[in-house]
Design an enzyme around this catalytic site. Structure first.
Site, PDB file in Angstrom:
ATOM      1  N   ARG A 115       6.196  -0.174  -9.009  1.00  0.00           N
ATOM      2  CA  ARG A 115       7.435  -0.889  -8.722  1.00  0.00           C
ATOM      3  C   ARG A 115       7.664  -2.014  -9.721  1.00  0.00           C
ATOM      4  O   ARG A 115       8.797  -2.338 -10.060  1.00  0.00           O
ATOM      5  CB  ARG A 115       7.365  -1.457  -7.292  1.00  0.00           C
ATOM      6  CG  ARG A 115       8.620  -2.154  -6.848  1.00  0.00           C
ATOM      7  CD  ARG A 115       8.558  -2.527  -5.379  1.00  0.00           C
ATOM      8  NE  ARG A 115       7.925  -3.811  -5.167  1.00  0.00           N
ATOM      9  CZ  ARG A 115       7.759  -4.371  -3.972  1.00  0.00           C
ATOM     10  NH1 ARG A 115       8.137  -3.735  -2.889  1.00  0.00           N
ATOM     11  NH2 ARG A 115       7.189  -5.543  -3.857  1.00  0.00           N
TER      12      ARG A 115
ATOM     13  N   ARG B  52       5.037 -13.454   9.620  1.00  0.00           N
ATOM     14  CA  ARG B  52       3.837 -13.134   8.844  1.00  0.00           C
ATOM     15  C   ARG B  52       2.635 -13.943   9.292  1.00  0.00           C
ATOM     16  O   ARG B  52       1.538 -13.736   8.785  1.00  0.00           O
ATOM     17  CB  ARG B  52       4.097 -13.438   7.370  1.00  0.00           C
ATOM     18  CG  ARG B  52       4.475 -12.232   6.500  1.00  0.00           C
ATOM     19  CD  ARG B  52       4.697 -12.760   5.114  1.00  0.00           C
ATOM     20  NE  ARG B  52       4.666 -11.836   4.038  1.00  0.00           N
ATOM     21  CZ  ARG B  52       5.736 -11.236   3.511  1.00  0.00           C
ATOM     22  NH1 ARG B  52       6.919 -11.374   4.056  1.00  0.00           N
ATOM     23  NH2 ARG B  52       5.609 -10.481   2.460  1.00  0.00           N
TER      24      ARG B  52
ATOM     25  N   ARG C 139      -1.704 -10.887  -2.514  1.00  0.00           N
ATOM     26  CA  ARG C 139      -0.807 -10.598  -1.378  1.00  0.00           C
ATOM     27  C   ARG C 139      -1.487  -9.684  -0.355  1.00  0.00           C
ATOM     28  O   ARG C 139      -1.265  -9.831   0.845  1.00  0.00           O
ATOM     29  CB  ARG C 139       0.501  -9.981  -1.883  1.00  0.00           C
ATOM     30  CG  ARG C 139       1.458 -11.058  -2.430  1.00  0.00           C
ATOM     31  CD  ARG C 139       2.421 -10.547  -3.484  1.00  0.00           C
ATOM     32  NE  ARG C 139       3.303  -9.512  -3.019  1.00  0.00           N
ATOM     33  CZ  ARG C 139       3.854  -8.582  -3.813  1.00  0.00           C
ATOM     34  NH1 ARG C 139       3.611  -8.585  -5.101  1.00  0.00           N
ATOM     35  NH2 ARG C 139       4.654  -7.686  -3.320  1.00  0.00           N
TER      36      ARG C 139
ATOM     37  N   ARG D 257      10.058  -7.470 -10.249  1.00  0.00           N
ATOM     38  CA  ARG D 257       9.823  -8.618  -9.382  1.00  0.00           C
ATOM     39  C   ARG D 257       8.721  -9.494  -9.948  1.00  0.00           C
ATOM     40  O   ARG D 257       7.678  -8.994 -10.373  1.00  0.00           O
ATOM     41  CB  ARG D 257       9.436  -8.141  -7.980  1.00  0.00           C
ATOM     42  CG  ARG D 257      10.582  -8.234  -7.006  1.00  0.00           C
ATOM     43  CD  ARG D 257      10.204  -7.710  -5.652  1.00  0.00           C
ATOM     44  NE  ARG D 257       9.126  -8.470  -5.019  1.00  0.00           N
ATOM     45  CZ  ARG D 257       8.825  -8.352  -3.732  1.00  0.00           C
ATOM     46  NH1 ARG D 257       9.505  -7.522  -2.969  1.00  0.00           N
ATOM     47  NH2 ARG D 257       7.846  -9.045  -3.219  1.00  0.00           N
TER      48      ARG D 257
ATOM     49  N   LYS E  71       8.169  -1.306   3.606  1.00  0.00           N
ATOM     50  CA  LYS E  71       8.876  -2.050   4.667  1.00  0.00           C
ATOM     51  C   LYS E  71      10.320  -2.320   4.290  1.00  0.00           C
ATOM     52  O   LYS E  71      11.222  -2.155   5.094  1.00  0.00           O
ATOM     53  CB  LYS E  71       8.245  -3.437   4.862  1.00  0.00           C
ATOM     54  CG  LYS E  71       7.090  -3.531   5.767  1.00  0.00           C
ATOM     55  CD  LYS E  71       6.767  -4.990   6.090  1.00  0.00           C
ATOM     56  CE  LYS E  71       6.735  -5.949   4.924  1.00  0.00           C
ATOM     57  NZ  LYS E  71       5.641  -5.744   3.955  1.00  0.00           N
TER      58      LYS E  71
HETATM   59  P1  AMP Z   1       8.465  -9.860   0.617  1.00  0.00           P
HETATM   60  O1  AMP Z   1       9.739  -9.548  -0.094  1.00  0.00           O
HETATM   61  O2  AMP Z   1       8.589  -9.721   2.119  1.00  0.00           O
HETATM   62  O3  AMP Z   1       7.292  -9.110   0.066  1.00  0.00           O
HETATM   63  O4  AMP Z   1       8.169 -11.421   0.364  1.00  0.00           O
HETATM   64  C1  AMP Z   1       7.941 -11.907  -0.941  1.00  0.00           C
HETATM   65  C2  AMP Z   1       7.281 -13.266  -0.882  1.00  0.00           C
HETATM   66  O5  AMP Z   1       8.133 -14.187  -0.180  1.00  0.00           O
HETATM   67  C3  AMP Z   1       5.956 -13.314  -0.146  1.00  0.00           C
HETATM   68  O6  AMP Z   1       4.856 -12.957  -0.954  1.00  0.00           O
HETATM   69  C4  AMP Z   1       5.899 -14.784   0.272  1.00  0.00           C
HETATM   70  O7  AMP Z   1       5.561 -15.617  -0.813  1.00  0.00           O
HETATM   71  C5  AMP Z   1       7.360 -15.063   0.620  1.00  0.00           C
HETATM   72  N1  AMP Z   1       7.654 -14.762   2.041  1.00  0.00           N
HETATM   73  C6  AMP Z   1       8.516 -13.833   2.534  1.00  0.00           C
HETATM   74  N2  AMP Z   1       8.524 -13.820   3.861  1.00  0.00           N
HETATM   75  C7  AMP Z   1       7.630 -14.767   4.252  1.00  0.00           C
HETATM   76  C8  AMP Z   1       7.155 -15.212   5.505  1.00  0.00           C
HETATM   77  N3  AMP Z   1       7.591 -14.686   6.656  1.00  0.00           N
HETATM   78  N4  AMP Z   1       6.239 -16.224   5.516  1.00  0.00           N
HETATM   79  C9  AMP Z   1       5.783 -16.777   4.363  1.00  0.00           C
HETATM   80  N5  AMP Z   1       6.169 -16.382   3.153  1.00  0.00           N
HETATM   81  C10 AMP Z   1       7.083 -15.377   3.081  1.00  0.00           C
END
Ligand code: AMP
Length: 190
Positions: A130, A91, A147, A136, A16
């Site tokens: 990754r 989300r 996740r 990360r 994504k």
């Molecule tokens: P991502 O980079 O989109 O994989 O997001 C990394 C982490 O940030 C996720 O595992 C959540 O802990 C938090 N996070 C990012 N976007 C959201 C969202 N829309 N709602 C809740 N937590 C989020």
């Protein structure tokens, strides 16, 4: 119709982030990633970042209130008037509702939603790969599995919601970055 307000949905590791960034660059609109905005807040040690940090490290969702605040602030900035590619938001159903309300307030709406698909085994392998490259904090096996579960339970219902709304296009997310990018272009052109 010109597609300028887009949303990418998909499980962790499906690409994504990469595809949203490429699509946004191609369209000349901002890439809006709540994950990136939150990681920046954590790195800067802001009060919001301090609240979000533990949830992110555990692979859990940050509270709707915090994330909705982050996303709506970003979408209300002038550069998002030209359009945006949303990545990782919404989300939850509550976030999707809040997005509708915010876009209505801004006098606009979502033009399309792309759902990237891939097998869970492929995703876990990618994320573990990754972990070694990007470093990360949330790319370790326990957190990755968490996740995935969080995605299935809280985010996957959004796919049906956007399908009902008629704005969903599904794209196979397995393959090279370029191959998936081509499929996304085709899906948007169709
Ligand atoms: P991502 O980079 O989109 O994989 O997001 C990394 C982490 O940030 C996720 O595992 C959540 O802990 C938090 N996070 C990012 N976007 C959201 C969202 N829309 N709602 C809740 N937590 C989020």
């Amino acid at each position: 119709m010109k597609l300028r307000n887009l949303l990418l949905l998909g499980p962790p590791g499906v690409g994504k982030g990469t595809q949203s960034a490429r699509l946004a660059a191609r369209l000349g609109v901002p890439h809006v990633s709540t994950g990136e905005l939150l990681r920046a807040a954590v790195a800067a040690g802001t009060p919001l970042g301090r609240k979000a940090k533990a949830f992110m490290e555990r692979g859990e969702l940050v509270s709707d209130a915090i994330v909705i605040g982050v996303a709506t602030e970003r979408l209300s900035r002038p550069d998002a008037k030209s359009g945006f590619v949303l990545d990782g938001f919404p989300r939850t159903l509550a976030q999707a509702d809040a997005l509708d309300v915010e876009l209505e307030r801004l006098g606009t709406k979502l033009d399309g939603c792309l759902s990237l698909l891939a097998d869970e085994a492929v995703l876990i392998e990618r994320l573990l790969g990754r972990a070694g490259i990007e470093g990360r904090a949330d790319d370790n096996e326990g957190t990755i599995r968490k996740r995935m579960r969080v995605y299935q339970e809280q985010t996957e219902p959004l796919v049906a919601r956007y399908r009902r709304a008629g704005s969903l296009r599904e794209v196979d997310g397995v393959g090279t970055i370029e191959a998936v990018e081509r499929r996304i272009q085709e899906a948007l052109a169709a």
